[in-house]
Each structure stands twice: as C-alpha cells, then as structure tokens.
Design a protein around this motif. Sequence first.
Motif: not given
Lengths: 175, 149
Positions: B30-36, B72, B76
């Motif tokens: 994922l682009k969002d580092p927190n979500l990743e 993921r 999201t």
Amino acid sequence: MALPALGFAGLAGVFALGLRSDPKLIPSPLIGLKVPKFDLPPVKGKTLGLSSTNLLGEVSLVNVFASWCVACRAEHPIFMRLSQDKSVPLHGINYKDAPDDAAKWLDTMGDPYTRTGADLDGRVAIDWGVYGVPETFVVGADGTIAYKHIGAVTGEVMSNTLLPLVERLRKGAAA
Amino acid sequence: MNFIKLCVAGVVAILVLANVAFAVLPDEMLKDPNLEARARVISQDLRCLVCQNQSIDDSNAPLAKDLRIIVRERLTAGDTNEQVFAYVVARYGNYVLLKPPLQTDTLVLWLMPFALLIVALGTVAFYLRKRPQFESEDGIEPDAEIPRR
C-alpha cells in the motif's frame, strides 16, 4: 517409579492420536451457515453460470475444481458417473483457471456439471473458505452448507458420505 | 586466514540476503506507510493454509498472496485490525490465527503449560523430600562429587 512410565505412555497415546488426524484437513467454520453471496459467469463455452440463488430449492453438490489440479482429474470420473445417474445436481466452481484451459477440460473429459461458475481471481472460493482444490460441498435446499470434503472425492466418499448425506437432507427438508 | 575471512563474509552475506527475500511483492504494498505497516503486522499473524507453518507474510503460495491483498483491501476500506482478522476467521476458522484466542475450546491449550509446570514442580518437591538427605538406604555415603554428564 511407575509414574514416569505412565506419563510417557500417556503422552505417547496423545501423540498416537495426533498422528491419526490429518493436519491438512482444516475444519470449516462455514458448515451450518448459508452459502456466501456470489454470482459467477459460466465457464467459457457454457451457458449456465453459478450464483448463490441457484443453490436454493434443491439439495446439491458444489465442486471446486481447476484444469491444473491433478486430484481433480482423479475425481472427475466419479462426477461423470454421478451426472449420468442424475441422482443429485452437481455444480462446479472453476478456480483460477485460464478460460481456454477450463473449456478444453470440460470438452475433452466431459462436463458433469449442471452449472459452472468461472472464479478467475479465486475470490469466491476464498468466501467459501477454500484453501486448495479440489473441495466438494454438500448444500441443502435452503442454501445451507452441510458438509465439505477436502481433496479428491473417491467412489467410497461419494457412496458412503456424500450421497447418504444428500438423502438425509432431502428427508429432513420433506419432514 | 584469508580463507576463513572469506567464509565468514560468505555466511554473513547469505544471512543478510536471506532476510531481503520477502514474500510480499512491491506491487502488493500500500502507498500509505501506516496502513502497509498494519498490513504487515496482521499478515504475520495469519497462517498460510497451504504451507501451514508459515504466515501469509512469509509464504509464496498463491493463496497467501490473495489473502495479503484482501488484508490490504480491508484496511483501505477502513477496517480495524480486529475486523480484518474477523473477516479471515469467518472464512477459515481460528486455525488461521497463529496466536489462538483464549476461549473455551482452547483452554486446554493455554492452561496445559502451567498445569504441566505445577505437576513438574510438585513431582520434584515430592522426590526431593522423600530422598534421604545425606545417606542412601544401604548406608554408603554418596560421592561428594557427582559426575557431570
């Protein structure tokens, strides 16, 4: 003195029981629940797709298969015989198959399925809790998953487990 | 000496490179580092059902990849970590959790280590108390030094 020996015997007994159960067979939490909502287009060259509403009204078997799956090849003759007997409708969910391969499989080996659904990305199979092909479900007339067989269906499994369960479900629904 | 150094360097290189070999492919991330980061934590606790002693984070099995992508997607879509776990457990059962929850049918699993520890300590205490302290039954003094095995 006898205590360690007894302890060992006890542990050995537990381990012996553990050896008998197959760790590859994971009990499904979906048994006794309604089939997941899904709507799949037919396999290439077929006309009837498969959706959750198709599984209502009659006891049926749902087989998850793929042309690349060796065990599916092994169980295929059992299903061909079943479809000739017409004892219970069998539907197929074609798991992560190339459309051409799936079509070729059904054309050359025979198509035992009343309806087929092409699950190209395998998402519907995940909703069914499938973790390997083949898996075969027994679905009640009210769309409840009654049983799941993991691995190839043998003639023995069909006549000793699946078909008797189909009969019981039919009687239960009639009563 | 140079040969030994070379060997050590080789072993270090193997260990370092082995850690680089992620199962998680760049296009899944994922682009969002927190979500990743949350996705990584969750997928490290989800068992791959194909290769059962690996997490889906470690496994190269296609099903593990599909489940990583689902984890993921759920994140999201705004799911909490618990909701993601619940989503997967609803399909595959508690078996997918590498840390089984404490509930009635897992009580034996969770309490057995403590029960065994109590039994073991009790057994040790029982034998120590029963054993004569300085003399054996036949009156012969035990060796001062107990041979180490």
